[in-house]
Design an enzyme around this catalytic site. Structure first.
Site, PDB file in Angstrom:
ATOM      1  N   LYS A  74       0.883  -1.172   0.000  1.00 23.79           N
ATOM      2  CA  LYS A  74       0.000   0.000   0.000  1.00 23.79           C
ATOM      3  C   LYS A  74       0.922   1.224   0.000  1.00 23.79           C
ATOM      4  O   LYS A  74       1.455   1.610   1.039  1.00 23.79           O
ATOM      5  CB  LYS A  74      -0.853  -0.021   1.269  1.00 23.79           C
ATOM      6  CG  LYS A  74      -2.149   0.763   1.207  1.00 23.79           C
ATOM      7  CD  LYS A  74      -2.029   2.198   0.783  1.00 23.79           C
ATOM      8  CE  LYS A  74      -2.090   3.193   1.912  1.00 23.79           C
ATOM      9  NZ  LYS A  74      -1.839   4.569   1.462  1.00 23.79           N
ATOM     10  N   GLU A 110       8.792   1.706  11.126  1.00 21.70           N
ATOM     11  CA  GLU A 110       9.809   2.762  11.066  1.00 21.70           C
ATOM     12  C   GLU A 110       9.050   4.076  11.139  1.00 21.70           C
ATOM     13  O   GLU A 110       8.353   4.442  10.199  1.00 21.70           O
ATOM     14  CB  GLU A 110      10.583   2.680   9.740  1.00 21.70           C
ATOM     15  CG  GLU A 110      11.269   1.361   9.484  1.00 21.70           C
ATOM     16  CD  GLU A 110      12.372   1.078  10.468  1.00 21.70           C
ATOM     17  OE1 GLU A 110      12.969   2.048  10.971  1.00 21.70           O
ATOM     18  OE2 GLU A 110      12.612  -0.093  10.762  1.00 21.70           O
ATOM     19  N   CYS A 120      12.983  11.234   7.747  1.00 17.23           N
ATOM     20  CA  CYS A 120      12.757  10.849   9.138  1.00 17.23           C
ATOM     21  C   CYS A 120      13.989  11.118   9.998  1.00 17.23           C
ATOM     22  O   CYS A 120      13.870  11.269  11.203  1.00 17.23           O
ATOM     23  CB  CYS A 120      12.380   9.381   9.207  1.00 17.23           C
ATOM     24  SG  CYS A 120      13.509   8.374   8.261  1.00 17.23           S
ATOM     25  N   GLU A 144       8.065  16.531  15.546  1.00 20.58           N
ATOM     26  CA  GLU A 144       8.540  16.356  14.173  1.00 20.58           C
ATOM     27  C   GLU A 144       7.805  17.329  13.247  1.00 20.58           C
ATOM     28  O   GLU A 144       6.578  17.303  13.155  1.00 20.58           O
ATOM     29  CB  GLU A 144       8.283  14.917  13.719  1.00 20.58           C
ATOM     30  CG  GLU A 144       8.937  14.618  12.393  1.00 20.58           C
ATOM     31  CD  GLU A 144       8.693  13.195  11.925  1.00 20.58           C
ATOM     32  OE1 GLU A 144       7.549  12.724  12.006  1.00 20.58           O
ATOM     33  OE2 GLU A 144       9.667  12.575  11.459  1.00 20.58           O
TER      34      GLU A 144
HETATM   35  P1  NAD Z   1       1.697   8.643   7.392  1.00 26.83           P
HETATM   36  O1  NAD Z   1       1.782   7.992   8.716  1.00 26.83           O
HETATM   37  O2  NAD Z   1       0.683   9.672   7.167  1.00 26.83           O
HETATM   38  O3  NAD Z   1       1.445   7.541   6.250  1.00 26.83           O
HETATM   39  C1  NAD Z   1       2.319   6.458   6.040  1.00 26.83           C
HETATM   40  C2  NAD Z   1       1.550   5.381   5.295  1.00 26.83           C
HETATM   41  O4  NAD Z   1       0.582   4.831   6.184  1.00 26.83           O
HETATM   42  C3  NAD Z   1       0.781   5.892   4.082  1.00 26.83           C
HETATM   43  O5  NAD Z   1       0.792   4.933   3.058  1.00 26.83           O
HETATM   44  C4  NAD Z   1      -0.627   6.064   4.638  1.00 26.83           C
HETATM   45  O6  NAD Z   1      -1.634   6.020   3.654  1.00 26.83           O
HETATM   46  C5  NAD Z   1      -0.711   4.896   5.580  1.00 26.83           C
HETATM   47  N1  NAD Z   1      -1.700   5.051   6.655  1.00 26.83           N
HETATM   48  C6  NAD Z   1      -2.164   6.188   7.204  1.00 26.83           C
HETATM   49  N2  NAD Z   1      -3.064   5.907   8.171  1.00 26.83           N
HETATM   50  C7  NAD Z   1      -3.155   4.561   8.239  1.00 26.83           C
HETATM   51  C8  NAD Z   1      -3.903   3.660   9.058  1.00 26.83           C
HETATM   52  N3  NAD Z   1      -4.762   4.091   9.987  1.00 26.83           N
HETATM   53  N4  NAD Z   1      -3.740   2.340   8.863  1.00 26.83           N
HETATM   54  C9  NAD Z   1      -2.860   1.885   7.951  1.00 26.83           C
HETATM   55  N5  NAD Z   1      -2.141   2.691   7.132  1.00 26.83           N
HETATM   56  C10 NAD Z   1      -2.281   4.013   7.284  1.00 26.83           C
HETATM   57  O7  NAD Z   1       3.176   9.175   7.066  1.00 26.83           O
HETATM   58  P2  NAD Z   1       3.652  10.053   5.823  1.00 26.83           P
HETATM   59  O8  NAD Z   1       3.156  11.440   6.015  1.00 26.83           O
HETATM   60  O9  NAD Z   1       3.354   9.349   4.564  1.00 26.83           O
HETATM   61  O10 NAD Z   1       5.248  10.007   6.038  1.00 26.83           O
HETATM   62  C11 NAD Z   1       5.912  10.829   6.916  1.00 26.83           C
HETATM   63  C12 NAD Z   1       6.212  10.108   8.210  1.00 26.83           C
HETATM   64  O11 NAD Z   1       6.965   8.935   7.955  1.00 26.83           O
HETATM   65  C13 NAD Z   1       7.090  10.939   9.136  1.00 26.83           C
HETATM   66  O12 NAD Z   1       6.633  10.839  10.459  1.00 26.83           O
HETATM   67  C14 NAD Z   1       8.461  10.303   9.005  1.00 26.83           C
HETATM   68  O13 NAD Z   1       9.321  10.495  10.100  1.00 26.83           O
HETATM   69  C15 NAD Z   1       8.107   8.885   8.812  1.00 26.83           C
HETATM   70  N6  NAD Z   1       9.218   8.185   8.169  1.00 26.83           N
HETATM   71  C16 NAD Z   1       9.978   7.338   8.934  1.00 26.83           C
HETATM   72  C17 NAD Z   1      11.077   6.704   8.359  1.00 26.83           C
HETATM   73  C18 NAD Z   1      11.942   5.771   9.169  1.00 26.83           C
HETATM   74  O14 NAD Z   1      12.777   5.087   8.582  1.00 26.83           O
HETATM   75  N7  NAD Z   1      11.780   5.711  10.480  1.00 26.83           N
HETATM   76  C19 NAD Z   1      11.380   6.949   7.010  1.00 26.83           C
HETATM   77  C20 NAD Z   1      10.592   7.833   6.285  1.00 26.83           C
HETATM   78  C21 NAD Z   1       9.499   8.436   6.870  1.00 26.83           C
END
Ligand code: NAD
Length: 497
Positions: free
Chosen positions: A173, A248, A282, A383
């Site tokens: 997804k 992550e 991140c 963040e």
């Molecule tokens: P997000 O949490 O909004 O979404 C991430 C993914 O999860 C998307 O595909 C989204 O559609 C899905 N999602 C959202 N709600 C969900 C739910 N209730 N159930 C299942 N899936 C769901 O994050 P984003 O805005 O896409 O990305 C930014 C975030 O990702 C930041 O917090 C960043 O720090 C983190 N990030 C972490 C790493 C790492 O390696 N730790 C790397 C990159 C990004």
């Protein structure tokens, strides 16, 4: 304009509802593609296709096949890089130079994990007595990969390469902001020989597709990268289903500049840490901790460096900084810039719309540098996920450690010093899953990647990650020539455990 379907059972298919959503270029707000919008029914279809392929194809049981196919995928991917780089830059707004550097490394993940699958030895535990004991690593079954928008193909690849190498069937997804390249990667995997149904992609929104997929009872492992709150929901659902989970999540990385550091190197490293990807990583260096002896000089040079960064059209090779991903993100970043000022921090540079007229349509924010920041401020703790960083002053090693560890996040930090003893002494006191010394952002398929504290659970990269995509079957063989009968009517002492 391109229309892109879901990828289920090796085929491009429309969603059950027939609906599409638009993917926008954040530099121009132009539509990049229209993508099929999945729902629960599409998730069910994809999971069923994956389960059937897992049980009926050779994928799960034939390591040599996986080794050959993943190496072929690496080769095909290398040839397809120019198109993928361009598309990924259009979807994310990230400068073409960044995307080229990042994507050119992706084939290494498929090669690395193919080799791990081929070479990893199982165990022969020293069971004792007249027994031979060996273990077999076998794939989990159907796994769910949920990815964010900031590094669409890199983060997908960090999960997909080990998942496939270990013999699993996968449903992906991708983020609703950046789903296009994920679809094309699935097509390339099929061309390389991944059997139909082993890799499926269901695009759509997190609250619908993400939720349905990560709470599906047939999913054996959920591997998500996203925000910390999303991670909590997903881990709770996975917990209910007793499926494995790897998450992550968010970060708030510190850059620790020690008094002996080379000032220019520390400034350049801090700019790289804070502003690559317009700060949307991140591990963004969002907290730069500088010793009081060099604090003023550091700030002058850091601002001078930020002034030189060229904000512009991501398609141009000399662009350093592109837009942020979306209107939602743009507003969130601007609101944090306001919060920082209200909290009493000094906005020493940037944080505004750029002057160039040609950027007026996109979500551009100039790199923002806050000074006079204290560790309890929200801008130092939460963040922001944008080109905003806080420079803080410290006077002793104890204070440095206390500030660096003084957040709820624990993903990554970097230390800048030429003092080898202090570097390692300090590294071993930091609450972070990744510590770079005289570098930031570096990554390799062999090198574990995962956060402490609220930054997540589990690991990407490394042999450990491969193992986490398997389960162990333990085989215990009695090789004694004596027949065993516990109830033989004697009271002789015998081993029974
Ligand atoms: P997000 O949490 O909004 O979404 C991430 C993914 O999860 C998307 O595909 C989204 O559609 C899905 N999602 C959202 N709600 C969900 C739910 N209730 N159930 C299942 N899936 C769901 O994050 P984003 O805005 O896409 O990305 C930014 C975030 O990702 C930041 O917090 C960043 O720090 C983190 N990030 C972490 C790493 C790492 O390696 N730790 C790397 C990159 C990004």
């Amino acid at each position: 304009m391109k229309r892109i379907g879901l990828f289920i059972n090796g085929q491009s298919v429309p969603s059950e509802t027939g609906k599409y959503f638009q993917v926008l270029n954040p530099a121009t707000k132009e539509v990049v593609a229209e993508v099929a919008e999945g729902n629960e029914d599409d998730v069910n279809k994809a999971v069923s296709a994956a389960a059937a392929a897992f049980n009926q194809t050779e994928w799960a049981v034939n390591k040599d096949l996986r080794y050959r196919v993943l190496n072929r995928l690496a080769a095909i991917l290398r040839e397809s890089l120019p198109e993928l780089v361009e598309l990924e830059s259009m979807m994310t707004g990230r400068p073409i130079r960044e995307m080229k550097a990042q994507l050119s490394r992706l084939p290494e993940w498929y090669e690395y994990f193919a080799s791990v699958a081929k070479t990893l030895e199982d165990a022969v535990p020293p069971f004792g007595g007249e027994f031979v004991n060996y273990t077999n690593r076998i794939p989990l079954g159907v796994v769910a990969l949920v990815t964010p928008w900031n590094h669409p193909l890199l983060i997908l690849t960090k999960k997909l390469a080990p998942a496939l190498a270990a013999g699993n069937a996968v449903v992906v997804k991708p983020s609703e902001n950046t789903p296009v390249t994920t679809y094309f990667l699935a097509e390339l995997a099929q061309e390389a020989g991944v059997p139909a149904g082993i890799l499926n992609v269901v695009q759509g929104y997190g609250a619908v597709v993400g939720k349905a997929l990560t709470s599906h009872p047939s999913i054996e492992k959920v591997d998500i990268t996203g925000g910390t709150e999303t991670g909590r929901h997903v881990a709770a659902a996975a917990g209910y289903n007793l499926s494995k989970v790897s998450a992550e999540l968010g970060g708030k990385a510190s850059v620790l500049v020690l008094p002996d550091a080379n000032l220019e190197e520390a400034v350049n490293g801090s700019a790289f840490a804070a502003f690559i990807a317009a700060g949307q990583t991140c591990v963004q260096g969002s907290r730069i901790l500088v010793h009081e002896s060099m604090y003023e000089d550091f700030i002058d040079k850091f601002i001078a460096k930020a002034k030189k960064l060229l904000m512009g059209d991501p398609k141009k090779f000399d662009t350093d900084i592109g837009p942020v991903i979306s209107e939602k993100q743009y507003k969130q970043i601007l609101s944090y810039i306001q919060i920082g000022q209200e909290e009493g921090a000094v906005l020493a540079f940037g944080g505004t719309a750029p002057e160039q007229d040609e950027l007026a349509n996109g979500y551009f924010i100039t790199p923002a540098i806050f000074t006079q920041v204290t560790n309890s401020m929200r801008i130092a703790q939460e963040e922001i996920f944008g080109p905003v960083t806080c420079v803080m002053k410290y006077s002793s090693m104890e204070e440095l450690i206390s500030i660096a560890n003084g957040t709820e996040m624990g993903l990554a930090m970097s230390i800048w010093t030429n003092n080898v003893r202090d570097a390692h002494w300090l590294a071993n006191r930091l609450e972070a899953g990744i510590v770079w010394i005289n570098d930031h952002h570096r990554i390799d398929p062999s090198s574990p990647w995962g956060g402490f504290k609220n930054s997540g659970i589990g690991l990407e990269n490394s042999i450990q990650c491969y193992k986490d995509y398997t389960k162990t079957r333990n085989v215990i063989v009695n090789i004694s020539r004596q027949h065993f009968d516990w109830f033989d009517g004697t009271t002789q002492e015998k081993r029974y455990s």
